[in-house]
Design a protein around this motif. Structure first.
Motif, PDB file in Angstrom:
ATOM      1  N   ASN A   1      -2.176 -23.727 -64.912  1.00  0.00           N
ATOM      2  CA  ASN A   1      -1.044 -24.099 -65.757  1.00  0.00           C
ATOM      3  C   ASN A   1       0.144 -24.598 -64.946  1.00  0.00           C
ATOM      4  OD1 ASN A   1      -1.827 -23.767 -68.564  1.00  0.00           O
ATOM      5  ND2 ASN A   1      -2.113 -21.606 -68.073  1.00  0.00           N
ATOM      6  N   LEU A   2       0.318 -24.084 -63.726  1.00  0.00           N
ATOM      7  CA  LEU A   2       1.373 -24.639 -62.877  1.00  0.00           C
ATOM      8  C   LEU A   2       1.023 -26.072 -62.487  1.00  0.00           C
ATOM      9  CD1 LEU A   2       3.999 -24.406 -61.336  1.00  0.00           C
ATOM     10  CD2 LEU A   2       2.711 -23.482 -59.396  1.00  0.00           C
ATOM     11  N   ARG A   3      -0.241 -26.306 -62.150  1.00  0.00           N
ATOM     12  CA  ARG A   3      -0.637 -27.676 -61.796  1.00  0.00           C
ATOM     13  C   ARG A   3      -0.471 -28.616 -62.990  1.00  0.00           C
ATOM     14  NH1 ARG A   3      -5.085 -24.806 -59.744  1.00  0.00           N
ATOM     15  NH2 ARG A   3      -6.539 -25.845 -61.182  1.00  0.00           N
ATOM     16  N   LYS A   4      -0.786 -28.143 -64.181  1.00  0.00           N
ATOM     17  CA  LYS A   4      -0.573 -28.965 -65.376  1.00  0.00           C
ATOM     18  C   LYS A   4       0.912 -29.243 -65.583  1.00  0.00           C
ATOM     19  CE  LYS A   4      -4.701 -27.701 -68.057  1.00  0.00           C
ATOM     20  NZ  LYS A   4      -5.202 -27.086 -69.308  1.00  0.00           N
TER      21      LYS A   4
ATOM     22  N   GLU B   1     -10.086 -48.655 -70.899  1.00  0.00           N
ATOM     23  CA  GLU B   1     -10.168 -48.874 -72.347  1.00  0.00           C
ATOM     24  C   GLU B   1     -11.064 -47.836 -73.005  1.00  0.00           C
ATOM     25  OE1 GLU B   1     -10.364 -53.008 -74.022  1.00  0.00           O
ATOM     26  OE2 GLU B   1     -10.873 -53.494 -71.936  1.00  0.00           O
ATOM     27  N   ASP B   2     -12.171 -47.523 -72.351  1.00  0.00           N
ATOM     28  CA  ASP B   2     -13.112 -46.555 -72.908  1.00  0.00           C
ATOM     29  C   ASP B   2     -12.638 -45.116 -72.736  1.00  0.00           C
ATOM     30  OD1 ASP B   2     -14.867 -48.409 -73.880  1.00  0.00           O
ATOM     31  OD2 ASP B   2     -16.307 -48.240 -72.237  1.00  0.00           O
ATOM     32  N   ALA B   3     -11.955 -44.838 -71.643  1.00  0.00           N
ATOM     33  CA  ALA B   3     -11.496 -43.479 -71.346  1.00  0.00           C
ATOM     34  C   ALA B   3     -10.052 -43.315 -71.819  1.00  0.00           C
ATOM     35  CB  ALA B   3     -11.584 -43.213 -69.852  1.00  0.00           C
ATOM     36  N   GLU B   4      -9.786 -42.288 -72.563  1.00  0.00           N
ATOM     37  CA  GLU B   4      -8.414 -42.030 -72.987  1.00  0.00           C
ATOM     38  C   GLU B   4      -7.566 -41.669 -71.769  1.00  0.00           C
ATOM     39  OE1 GLU B   4      -8.418 -37.268 -73.930  1.00  0.00           O
ATOM     40  OE2 GLU B   4      -9.063 -38.602 -75.534  1.00  0.00           O
ATOM     41  N   PRO B   5      -6.238 -41.904 -71.816  1.00  0.00           N
ATOM     42  CA  PRO B   5      -5.380 -41.469 -70.710  1.00  0.00           C
ATOM     43  C   PRO B   5      -5.529 -39.963 -70.506  1.00  0.00           C
ATOM     44  CG  PRO B   5      -4.172 -42.930 -72.183  1.00  0.00           C
ATOM     45  CD  PRO B   5      -5.479 -42.618 -72.868  1.00  0.00           C
ATOM     46  N   VAL B   6      -5.711 -39.552 -69.283  1.00  0.00           N
ATOM     47  CA  VAL B   6      -5.892 -38.127 -69.000  1.00  0.00           C
ATOM     48  C   VAL B   6      -4.658 -37.520 -68.340  1.00  0.00           C
ATOM     49  CG1 VAL B   6      -8.404 -38.182 -68.920  1.00  0.00           C
ATOM     50  CG2 VAL B   6      -7.100 -38.714 -66.846  1.00  0.00           C
TER      51      VAL B   6
ATOM     52  N   LYS C   1      -7.373 -33.787 -66.677  1.00  0.00           N
ATOM     53  CA  LYS C   1      -6.719 -33.223 -67.853  1.00  0.00           C
ATOM     54  C   LYS C   1      -6.909 -31.719 -67.963  1.00  0.00           C
ATOM     55  CE  LYS C   1      -6.097 -34.077 -72.809  1.00  0.00           C
ATOM     56  NZ  LYS C   1      -6.479 -34.969 -73.944  1.00  0.00           N
ATOM     57  N   GLU C   2      -8.141 -31.250 -67.738  1.00  0.00           N
ATOM     58  CA  GLU C   2      -8.427 -29.827 -67.924  1.00  0.00           C
ATOM     59  C   GLU C   2      -8.092 -28.997 -66.684  1.00  0.00           C
ATOM     60  OE1 GLU C   2      -9.122 -28.855 -70.866  1.00  0.00           O
ATOM     61  OE2 GLU C   2      -9.458 -30.873 -71.669  1.00  0.00           O
ATOM     62  N   ASP C   3      -8.424 -29.520 -65.500  1.00  0.00           N
ATOM     63  CA  ASP C   3      -8.227 -28.737 -64.278  1.00  0.00           C
ATOM     64  C   ASP C   3      -6.972 -29.114 -63.501  1.00  0.00           C
ATOM     65  OD1 ASP C   3     -10.601 -27.492 -64.880  1.00  0.00           O
ATOM     66  OD2 ASP C   3     -11.811 -28.681 -63.482  1.00  0.00           O
ATOM     67  N   ALA C   4      -6.391 -30.271 -63.799  1.00  0.00           N
ATOM     68  CA  ALA C   4      -5.204 -30.753 -63.071  1.00  0.00           C
ATOM     69  C   ALA C   4      -5.385 -30.588 -61.561  1.00  0.00           C
ATOM     70  CB  ALA C   4      -3.948 -30.023 -63.556  1.00  0.00           C
ATOM     71  N   ALA C   5      -6.561 -30.967 -61.082  1.00  0.00           N
ATOM     72  CA  ALA C   5      -6.845 -30.831 -59.654  1.00  0.00           C
ATOM     73  C   ALA C   5      -5.885 -31.678 -58.824  1.00  0.00           C
ATOM     74  CB  ALA C   5      -8.284 -31.232 -59.368  1.00  0.00           C
ATOM     75  N   SER C   6      -5.513 -32.811 -59.348  1.00  0.00           N
ATOM     76  CA  SER C   6      -4.547 -33.706 -58.719  1.00  0.00           C
ATOM     77  C   SER C   6      -3.730 -34.376 -59.819  1.00  0.00           C
ATOM     78  CB  SER C   6      -5.240 -34.769 -57.869  1.00  0.00           C
ATOM     79  OG  SER C   6      -5.828 -34.197 -56.729  1.00  0.00           O
ATOM     80  N   ALA C   7      -2.622 -34.967 -59.421  1.00  0.00           N
ATOM     81  CA  ALA C   7      -1.742 -35.640 -60.378  1.00  0.00           C
ATOM     82  C   ALA C   7      -1.659 -37.127 -60.060  1.00  0.00           C
ATOM     83  CB  ALA C   7      -0.348 -35.023 -60.349  1.00  0.00           C
TER      84      ALA C   7
END
Length: 554
Positions: free
Chosen positions: A319-322, A365-370, A513-519
């Protein structure tokens, strides 16, 4: 004296050379020495950073790899339109029915700059050396799961001699893959797959590639006056190159100019034919007739270490990474800090890079913004992080470097985090570019401003970086769900392109989006001032500018 094997034309060539003599013979810096009547003999360019490595097994940064692409060449390269074409290979490979065995015929006029033939043995030696853990190649992961036995060799479970590559004879190279790999041939234009002259490398020993005098070249240009501390170097037309007659320009002179203002001044006084611009200087020169902006495919992003000093940083908390990811207004960064045409990133895979194999639609286009800026959501994630960790504040050191534009970007991120996230304190650690790369390689950072450009045209070149154990992960990020998606895409769906495409979309969502491994922050554009007579200076998302086509119109 070590002798090479019988050459392709029936001659025996020594691998010992007097480098300075040969390099000097390959061309001249003097415009009066050029025999070309159509183009100027010298082009003067700037580089924002030094060259860190000229060993094709060890190079990881853009400047080093761009230079290797001018001085050396693999089985394939790119034409002026960015199309993959045979280079050291005489033609495209032949394959077995399931595309797990590739057989390449090498051209009989490919030579090293000392006159040796480029042989299949050179590729076998180079590839086996690259995957050998003792070499320390960070790019060895590109072989992992691709070339037969590479995974076990990299893990130290098998000997490098067991890699699935074999020189059948001087001109015939056989490569065996673990499974069908849709992007395999595009890998072959990348530097870690380039050949190495084994005799020469072994003769040089620890000195190999430590200076331009300790390197052999098989590409369009040779190099002069370089070592890792050099702020200037020269590329000179390689007269031994098989396609030398089509190399347009005799000499390129590079100077490291980290400051856009200095570069702009040198351009205006005629000391440079091309100077890159960032920030205020990009704004200042936008209306200049010589201003050019080219879209790129580098994604700039923040890496979060989930193991280094986490008691202070809290970066092992999702949650901090998010919160940190959502707290950065990338639109403000691209418009007001960079001002060079860069655009906010919507994910770790860039726009206008790779298309759906069935519909032709772009990945984005196929992948939503994450990822997107949302200060309110960031504060909610921060509140959850504080509750979960029992901490009221977090202190994070953000590693960046001295390349033009890096520190202003880091300062912007620092301000965004501290303004939008009460209780988050950020310090900046600014180092020379090469020093940052060394800390990245060792994993010795808390958070880091970095970037990645594609090595080949496939979403895996970005997404696979983060799998558990990847030499580029170095963040202790590991999620079995994410790893399973990568296995599914690369193994189960290797011959099912539509399914594979959708799995990579799902993997990116899990990762960012789910793990926020990087920004992810932004997708780059390169702004520059360019001589109006500079021709064919093209840059493709998955390939370096190929200087063999570039010239100054007289």
């Amino acid at each position: 004296m070590t002798l090479r094997a019988l050459g392709k034309k029936g001659t025996i060539a020594t691998s010992v050379i007097i480098s300075a003599v040969l390099l000097g013979a390959c061309g001249s810096d003097s415009a009066t020495d050029s025999k070309s009547k159509e183009t100027a003999s010298k082009i003067k360019l700037s580089s924002q950073t030094n060259i860190s490595y000229m060993d094709s097994r060890l190079a990881t940064d853009e400047t080093s790899i761009l230079t290797l692409n001018q001085t050396n060449e693999g089985l394939y390269s790119y034409d002026l339109k960015g199309k993959l074409i045979p280079a050291a290979a005489a033609s495209e490979a032949t394959t077995n029915k399931d595309k797990t065995i590739y057989t390449f015929k090498l051209r009989d006029d490919a030579h090293w700059s000392n006159g040796d033939d480029v042989t299949a043995d050179d590729f076998e030696f180079a590839w086996k050396s690259a995957v050998n853990p003792k070499t320390g190649s960070q790019y060895s992961y590109l072989y992992d799961g691709v070339v037969k036995n590479a995974t076990d060799i990299i893990a130290g479970k098998k000997d490098a001699a067991e890699l699935g590559i074999e020189a059948i004879d001087d001109e015939t190279l056989k490569v065996t893959l673990e499974k069908p790999v849709p992007y395999f041939e595009s890998l072959l234009a990348f530097s870690v797959f380039f050949p190495l002259n084994e005799d020469f490398v072994k003769e040089q020993g620890a000195d190999y590639a430590k200076s331009s005098e300790n390197i052999l070249f098989n590409g369009p240009y040779t190099m002069k006056n370089w070592d890792p501390t050099s702020d200037t170097w020269t590329l000179t037309k390689n007269k031994k190159y098989w396609d030398a007659k089509n190399v347009k320009t005799d000499t390129f002179v590079y100077n490291v100019i980290a400051n856009s203002g200095t570069g702009a001044n040198l351009f205006e006084t005629g000391e440079l034919d091309r100077a890159e611009l960032t920030g205020d200087f990009a704004k200042q020169y936008k209306s200049n007739d010589n201003f050019v902006s080219r879209a790129g495919a580098f994604i700039y992003y923040v890496k979060f270490s989930q193991s280094v000093d986490v008691a202070k940083t809290g970066l092992d908390n999702v949650n901090l990474r998010k919160a940190l990811s959502a707290a950065i207004d990338s639109n403000g960064l691209t418009e007001h800090v960079l001002s060079n045409g860069s655009i906010p990133a919507e994910g770790i895979v860039p726009a206008d890079f790779v298309a759906n194999p069935e519909t032709g639609k772009d990945f984005r286009e196929d992948a939503e913004p994450v990822i997107n800026f949302d200060a309110d959501a960031a504060k909610k994630y921060l509140a959850l992080a504080k509750k979960e960790t029992g901490k009221s504040s977090f202190t994070i050191e953000l590693l960046n470097d001295d390349a033009d534009g890096s520190k202003p970007t880091a300062e912007y991120i620092q301000d965004q985090w501290q303004t939008n996230l009460p209780g988050v304190k950020v310090t900046l650690k600014t180092l020379p570019y090469k020093s940052r790369l060394e800390l990245n390689a060792s994993g010795d950072f808390q958070a880091q401003l970095t970037r990645w450009g594609p090595d080949y045209q496939d979403p895996s070149t970005f997404i696979d970086l983060f799998k558990t154990g990847s030499s580029y992960n170095m963040m202790d990020y590991s999620n079995p769900t994410f790893d399973d998606l990568l296995v599914k895409a690369s193994v189960d769906e290797a011959t099912k392109p539509a399914d594979r495409w959708n799995t990579y979309i799902e993997a990116e969502k899990q990762l960012i989006k789910e793990d926020a491994a990087s920004a992810p922050l932004y997708q780059n554009a390169v702004a520059s001032l360019e001589n109006a007579k500079l021709k064919n200076y093209e840059r493709f998302p998955y390939a370096s500018t190929m200087l063999k086509y570039v010239y100054l119109e007289k």
